[in-house]
Every structure is written in C-alpha cells, then in structure tokens.
Write a protein that holds these residues in place. Structure first.
Motif, PDB file in Angstrom:
ATOM      1  N   GLN A  17       0.834  -1.204   0.000  1.00 51.63           N
ATOM      2  CA  GLN A  17       0.000   0.000   0.000  1.00 51.63           C
ATOM      3  C   GLN A  17       0.869   1.255   0.000  1.00 51.63           C
ATOM      4  OE1 GLN A  17      -2.670  -0.339   3.378  1.00 51.63           O
ATOM      5  NE2 GLN A  17      -4.211  -1.431   2.176  1.00 51.63           N
ATOM      6  N   GLU A  18       1.963   1.206   0.741  1.00 50.11           N
ATOM      7  CA  GLU A  18       2.862   2.358   0.809  1.00 50.11           C
ATOM      8  C   GLU A  18       3.495   2.642  -0.549  1.00 50.11           C
ATOM      9  OE1 GLU A  18       6.728   3.958   3.378  1.00 50.11           O
ATOM     10  OE2 GLU A  18       6.039   1.874   3.572  1.00 50.11           O
ATOM     11  N   ALA A  19       3.958   1.590  -1.234  1.00 50.43           N
ATOM     12  CA  ALA A  19       4.598   1.777  -2.532  1.00 50.43           C
ATOM     13  C   ALA A  19       3.613   2.330  -3.556  1.00 50.43           C
ATOM     14  CB  ALA A  19       5.189   0.454  -3.020  1.00 50.43           C
ATOM     15  N   LEU A  20       2.384   1.813  -3.538  1.00 51.64           N
ATOM     16  CA  LEU A  20       1.376   2.319  -4.469  1.00 51.64           C
ATOM     17  C   LEU A  20       1.053   3.774  -4.151  1.00 51.64           C
ATOM     18  CD1 LEU A  20      -0.638   1.959  -6.752  1.00 51.64           C
ATOM     19  CD2 LEU A  20      -2.268   1.004  -5.099  1.00 51.64           C
ATOM     20  N   ALA A  21       0.948   4.106  -2.877  1.00 51.37           N
ATOM     21  CA  ALA A  21       0.638   5.479  -2.477  1.00 51.37           C
ATOM     22  C   ALA A  21       1.689   6.447  -3.000  1.00 51.37           C
ATOM     23  CB  ALA A  21       0.538   5.568  -0.956  1.00 51.37           C
ATOM     24  N   GLN A  22       2.954   6.038  -2.936  1.00 46.52           N
ATOM     25  CA  GLN A  22       4.037   6.891  -3.424  1.00 46.52           C
ATOM     26  C   GLN A  22       3.896   7.164  -4.918  1.00 46.52           C
ATOM     27  OE1 GLN A  22       7.606   4.854  -2.228  1.00 46.52           O
ATOM     28  NE2 GLN A  22       7.528   5.649  -0.121  1.00 46.52           N
ATOM     29  N   GLN A  23       3.521   6.144  -5.668  1.00 41.33           N
ATOM     30  CA  GLN A  23       3.361   6.320  -7.111  1.00 41.33           C
ATOM     31  C   GLN A  23       2.155   7.193  -7.441  1.00 41.33           C
ATOM     32  OE1 GLN A  23       4.047   3.144  -9.875  1.00 41.33           O
ATOM     33  NE2 GLN A  23       4.988   1.822  -8.325  1.00 41.33           N
ATOM     34  N   LEU A  24       1.151   7.140  -6.595  1.00 41.68           N
ATOM     35  CA  LEU A  24      -0.069   7.901  -6.854  1.00 41.68           C
ATOM     36  C   LEU A  24       0.015   9.332  -6.314  1.00 41.68           C
ATOM     37  CD1 LEU A  24      -2.817   5.251  -5.947  1.00 41.68           C
ATOM     38  CD2 LEU A  24      -1.822   5.756  -8.191  1.00 41.68           C
ATOM     39  N   GLY A  25       0.978   9.574  -5.421  1.00 41.21           N
ATOM     40  CA  GLY A  25       1.073  10.885  -4.809  1.00 41.21           C
ATOM     41  C   GLY A  25       0.003  11.121  -3.761  1.00 41.21           C
ATOM     42  N   VAL A  26      -0.415  10.038  -3.092  1.00 43.20           N
ATOM     43  CA  VAL A  26      -1.404  10.135  -2.027  1.00 43.20           C
ATOM     44  C   VAL A  26      -0.835   9.454  -0.788  1.00 43.20           C
ATOM     45  CG1 VAL A  26      -3.318  10.129  -3.669  1.00 43.20           C
ATOM     46  CG2 VAL A  26      -2.569   7.962  -2.640  1.00 43.20           C
ATOM     47  N   SER A  27      -1.571   9.511   0.312  1.00 42.20           N
ATOM     48  CA  SER A  27      -1.111   8.868   1.542  1.00 42.20           C
ATOM     49  C   SER A  27      -1.420   7.377   1.532  1.00 42.20           C
ATOM     50  CB  SER A  27      -1.784   9.520   2.753  1.00 42.20           C
ATOM     51  OG  SER A  27      -3.174   9.229   2.758  1.00 42.20           O
ATOM     52  N   THR A  28      -0.657   6.645   2.362  1.00 43.79           N
ATOM     53  CA  THR A  28      -0.938   5.218   2.517  1.00 43.79           C
ATOM     54  C   THR A  28      -2.338   5.006   3.071  1.00 43.79           C
ATOM     55  OG1 THR A  28       1.410   4.797   2.945  1.00 43.79           O
ATOM     56  CG2 THR A  28      -0.135   3.072   3.586  1.00 43.79           C
ATOM     57  N   MET A  29      -2.772   5.898   3.945  1.00 46.09           N
ATOM     58  CA  MET A  29      -4.117   5.805   4.497  1.00 46.09           C
ATOM     59  C   MET A  29      -5.166   5.932   3.403  1.00 46.09           C
ATOM     60  SD  MET A  29      -6.092   5.314   7.046  1.00 46.09           S
ATOM     61  CE  MET A  29      -4.964   5.453   8.441  1.00 46.09           C
ATOM     62  N   ALA A  30      -4.904   6.789   2.406  1.00 45.15           N
ATOM     63  CA  ALA A  30      -5.855   6.953   1.310  1.00 45.15           C
ATOM     64  C   ALA A  30      -5.993   5.643   0.528  1.00 45.15           C
ATOM     65  CB  ALA A  30      -5.396   8.078   0.385  1.00 45.15           C
ATOM     66  N   VAL A  31      -4.863   4.988   0.256  1.00 42.11           N
ATOM     67  CA  VAL A  31      -4.918   3.708  -0.458  1.00 42.11           C
ATOM     68  C   VAL A  31      -5.706   2.690   0.360  1.00 42.11           C
ATOM     69  CG1 VAL A  31      -3.559   1.760  -1.332  1.00 42.11           C
ATOM     70  CG2 VAL A  31      -2.788   4.103  -1.746  1.00 42.11           C
ATOM     71  N   SER A  32      -5.458   2.662   1.661  1.00 45.13           N
ATOM     72  CA  SER A  32      -6.195   1.747   2.534  1.00 45.13           C
ATOM     73  C   SER A  32      -7.692   2.021   2.456  1.00 45.13           C
ATOM     74  CB  SER A  32      -5.707   1.906   3.974  1.00 45.13           C
ATOM     75  OG  SER A  32      -6.476   1.105   4.855  1.00 45.13           O
ATOM     76  N   LEU A  46      -7.333   7.470 -10.378  1.00 37.72           N
ATOM     77  CA  LEU A  46      -7.653   6.185 -10.992  1.00 37.72           C
ATOM     78  C   LEU A  46      -6.824   5.967 -12.256  1.00 37.72           C
ATOM     79  CD1 LEU A  46      -9.587   3.942 -10.157  1.00 37.72           C
ATOM     80  CD2 LEU A  46     -11.245   4.837 -11.800  1.00 37.72           C
ATOM     81  N   ILE A  47      -6.623   7.021 -13.034  1.00 36.58           N
ATOM     82  CA  ILE A  47      -5.793   6.910 -14.237  1.00 36.58           C
ATOM     83  C   ILE A  47      -4.352   6.605 -13.851  1.00 36.58           C
ATOM     84  CG2 ILE A  47      -4.832   8.216 -16.165  1.00 36.58           C
ATOM     85  CD1 ILE A  47      -7.530   9.697 -16.332  1.00 36.58           C
ATOM     86  N   LYS A  48      -3.841   7.301 -12.819  1.00 34.13           N
ATOM     87  CA  LYS A  48      -2.488   7.010 -12.346  1.00 34.13           C
ATOM     88  C   LYS A  48      -2.394   5.567 -11.833  1.00 34.13           C
ATOM     89  CE  LYS A  48      -1.183  11.691 -10.852  1.00 34.13           C
ATOM     90  NZ  LYS A  48      -0.802  12.524  -9.668  1.00 34.13           N
ATOM     91  N   MET A  49      -3.457   5.132 -11.161  1.00 33.70           N
ATOM     92  CA  MET A  49      -3.475   3.779 -10.601  1.00 33.70           C
ATOM     93  C   MET A  49      -3.424   2.721 -11.689  1.00 33.70           C
ATOM     94  SD  MET A  49      -6.208   2.304  -7.817  1.00 33.70           S
ATOM     95  CE  MET A  49      -6.082   3.787  -6.823  1.00 33.70           C
ATOM     96  N   SER A  50      -4.140   2.960 -12.783  1.00 33.64           N
ATOM     97  CA  SER A  50      -4.132   1.982 -13.876  1.00 33.64           C
ATOM     98  C   SER A  50      -2.728   1.843 -14.449  1.00 33.64           C
ATOM     99  CB  SER A  50      -5.126   2.391 -14.964  1.00 33.64           C
ATOM    100  OG  SER A  50      -4.704   3.574 -15.623  1.00 33.64           O
ATOM    101  N   GLY A  51      -1.990   2.972 -14.522  1.00 29.05           N
ATOM    102  CA  GLY A  51      -0.612   2.902 -15.007  1.00 29.05           C
ATOM    103  C   GLY A  51       0.299   2.210 -14.024  1.00 29.05           C
ATOM    104  N   ALA A  52       0.158   2.523 -12.742  1.00 30.13           N
ATOM    105  CA  ALA A  52       1.018   1.928 -11.718  1.00 30.13           C
ATOM    106  C   ALA A  52       0.798   0.425 -11.602  1.00 30.13           C
ATOM    107  CB  ALA A  52       0.760   2.596 -10.376  1.00 30.13           C
ATOM    108  N   LEU A  53      -0.451  -0.007 -11.766  1.00 32.18           N
ATOM    109  CA  LEU A  53      -0.794  -1.424 -11.601  1.00 32.18           C
ATOM    110  C   LEU A  53      -0.847  -2.164 -12.931  1.00 32.18           C
ATOM    111  CD1 LEU A  53      -3.560  -1.062  -8.875  1.00 32.18           C
ATOM    112  CD2 LEU A  53      -1.132  -1.547  -8.578  1.00 32.18           C
ATOM    113  N   GLN A  54      -0.607  -1.437 -14.023  1.00 35.18           N
ATOM    114  CA  GLN A  54      -0.551  -2.020 -15.367  1.00 35.18           C
ATOM    115  C   GLN A  54      -1.852  -2.733 -15.741  1.00 35.18           C
ATOM    116  OE1 GLN A  54       3.104  -4.381 -15.317  1.00 35.18           O
ATOM    117  NE2 GLN A  54       4.284  -2.601 -15.948  1.00 35.18           N
TER     118      GLN A  54
END
Length: 363
Positions: A17-32, A46-54
């Motif tokens: 969750q922390e690594a994804l949050a860093q890529q999205l530019g949001v907090s780990t709590m937000a990802v949770s 969501l667009i950034k997330m699709s790129g980060a998660l391929q």
C-alpha cells in the motif's frame, strides 16, 4: 464498489500500500481507504493507478462472479504467504477475463472438462498411476505418439491454462485450482518448454488423481511423486520408452536422450526416469547415468537450446472470434487482452510487426 478490484491488482503487481501510495502521490491511508471502499479515488488518481498497476481503467469496474478454490502449488521450496497471494491474484485476474468473455457471448465456446470414464476409484501404487495415465491418453485418442502442444490439448479438453510472468524467484513451477468449479492450471512463463510441459502434465495428474489415491500414496509427499509418475507416463508411455531405447539397457547414450527430448518434449533427466520406470534401466544403471549428468552440470542446465515454451492461445482465439462476430467491441477486446486500442487494431489487421511481435512472445 471498486475497493476489492484495487486490492487485487495491487497484490498481483507485488506492491505494498505504501509503494502504491508513493506512485499515486497520495497517503498510505488513502490507499487503505480506497481498498476498503471507505473513499473513492478521483478520476485522476484512478488513471495514475491503472498505469502503476498495469491494468486498463475498465478493470476496476469489471463485475465477475468468480470463486477460486483449492489452489495447490507445485513447488520445491515453500512460498511465503505474500508470494502465494500474488500468484493467486494474478491467476484470478486472468481467469476473470475469460469468465467475463463467456458472460458477454451468447454461448460458451469453452469446453467443459469431463473426467474420462471408467477410471479406477482407488489407486494404491505407481503401476496403477501409470495405467491411469494410459487410460486418459486412450480416452483422449492420443495413441502412443508425442503430444505436440500440451497447453492446446488441455484447453481443448476444458482446462483453462495460463502462463504467469511472476515466478517468485524460481521457487514454483505451477499450480492447479478450481475456478467456479472448473479446473485451471497456471504455469510459470519463464521456464523452458520441457519443464512447462511436465508441469502441465503434473497438474493434470492432480486433477485426475484427486480423491483416488489411497494407502501410502495418499500422503502429501507421495501424492507429488504419484503426479510426477503420471506426468512422465502421460507424456511418454512405457511402451513408447521401450520402442525408443529398447527393452533392456545398461547405458543410454546422451545423444539418444537429447534426440528423444526433442521428439517427446521431455527433459533428458525425465527420460532417464522414464527408462527406469519402463524397466529399460535398473536402479543402479540409472544412478550411474545421473552421476555422469551431475559431473557435466547437466542436472542444472541440459545441453543445447531450451525447448520452445508453451503458448496457450485459446483465450486469445475466443476474444478475436467474439470480435469478429460483433459480440464485443474493440474497446472490450483490448481490455480483455490487456492491450491498447492501437495495438489491438494492429494485431487485428495482422500486420507484419504485430505477427512478428506475437512470434517473439511465443518463443
């Protein structure tokens, strides 16, 4: 609600969750909160997330009822819980796409797996395992010839086959599971073709022998050995081993094993075991041959180029069939195949670049 979709894609990608949050530019709590459906990500996130998660953004909104049960890994070393979760998440995403395609088409083109009839209810020794493998070959009209494409054969018989890039540091070969009650086999994509073929046959052994092994074979360790025996017998029946090498040998030339490997798609080491199982070599002579292989380093890497990798194509064929019948849109086909629209259109038009790209992937 897309929380479960986000969590599945994150686990499949191997991100915390922390690594994804860093890529999205949001907090780990937000990802949770996204994963718990306590907060919805904005369209930009969501667009950034699709790129980060391929994954394509459509992935997050896919609604598929899928029940994955009985995942059983073939492994030499125990995988961590996180590694198993990652493999299962990747498998789940791949199976979801197939199930989604079947849901969208008016009829299911995928065959339902049917267990061959008249198999024994109880299998108590390895000779019986060998006979079961022969019975399955006979039921499927395979004769005594080599199987040219294991993944294609299993898909024709109703078993969904997937190749996954993630190999957990080469600590697993494959797994068998049930998706909505139907068998699914997953194999590591980076293994050479002979190892993939053996794994596919081994996992088929788990499907066929489930609930039949009794006595000593019912233990976890012996079940693995029984599935090894099934795999070898299914890929190269004992009668074919004798025809290949003769009824009795004290030694088999490495060149003989090399040529047989390229005919039958079994590793040279597996051929030695098959020669022992068929009575061509006794235990002592088999040990001597393996001793020679060990000195030459062939137990880790056999001589010659690796056999071509397996390349299951059933799902791709079904997607393009549905597209050709106007049962799905280009956008849906691209989502199911994990492609951009331009790449899909290139493949659809069968350009030289697209065809060559497919060939490179299949190799």
């Amino acid at each position: 609600m897309i929380g479960a979709r986000i969590k599945q894609a994150r686990i499949a990608s191997g991100l915390s969750q922390e690594a994804l949050a860093q890529q999205l530019g949001v907090s780990t709590m937000a990802v949770s909160k996204y994963e718990r459906d306590a907060m919805n990500p904005s369209s930009d996130v969501l667009i950034k997330m699709s790129g980060a998660l391929q994954v394509r953004t459509e992935y997050f909104f896919r609604q598929v009822q899928l029940d994955i049960t009985e995942p059983d890994f073939r492994k030499d070393k125990k995988l961590s819980g996180a590694e198993q979760s990652r493999v299962i998440a990747q498998m789940r995403e791949a199976v979801e796409r197939w199930v989604d395609l079947e849901r969208l088409t008016p009829t299911s083109w995928s065959q339902q797996f049917v267990m061959p009839s008249d198999l024994p209810e109880k299998v108590a020794d390895f000779d019986q395992v060998e006979e079961v493998a022969n019975q399955v070959r006979n039921a499927w009209n395979l004769g005594s010839q080599p199987i040219s494409d294991m993944s294609e054969l299993l898909e024709r018989k109703g078993i969904k086959v997937f190749m996954l890039d993630y190999d957990a540091g080469k600590r697993w070969d494959g797994l068998v599971a049930k998706a909505n009650g139907e068998p699914v086999i997953v194999v590591g994509a980076d293994w050479p073709g002979d190892r993939q073929r053996f794994t596919l046959a081994h996992e088929l052994g788990h499907v066929v022998l489930e609930g039949r092994l009794v006595g000593e074979l019912a233990s976890e360790k012996e079940e693995e050995l029984a599935c090894h025996r099934f795999a070898g017998a299914f890929l190269m029946p004992a009668a074919s081993v004798v025809a290949e090498f003769g009824p009795k040998r004290t030694r088999i030339e490495p060149r003989e094993l090399f040529l047989a490997k390229h005919e039958w798609g079994l590793s040279m080491s597996a051929m030695i075991f098959r020669a022992r199982d068929a009575g061509v070599l006794n235990q002592t002579n088999m040990g001597r041959l393996f001793g020679s292989f060990k000195k030459k380093g062939w137990l880790k890497q056999e001589p010659g180029a690796p056999l071509p990798k397996e390349s299951p194509s059933g799902f791709k064929q079904y997607v393009f069939r549905a597209l050709g019948e106007d049962q799905i849109s280009e956008s849906k086909a691209a989502e199911l195949l994990g492609l951009g629209l331009a790449e899909l259109r290139a493949k659809r038009s069968v350009t030289d670049e697209a065809v060559n790209g497919d060939s490179a992937v299949n190799q």
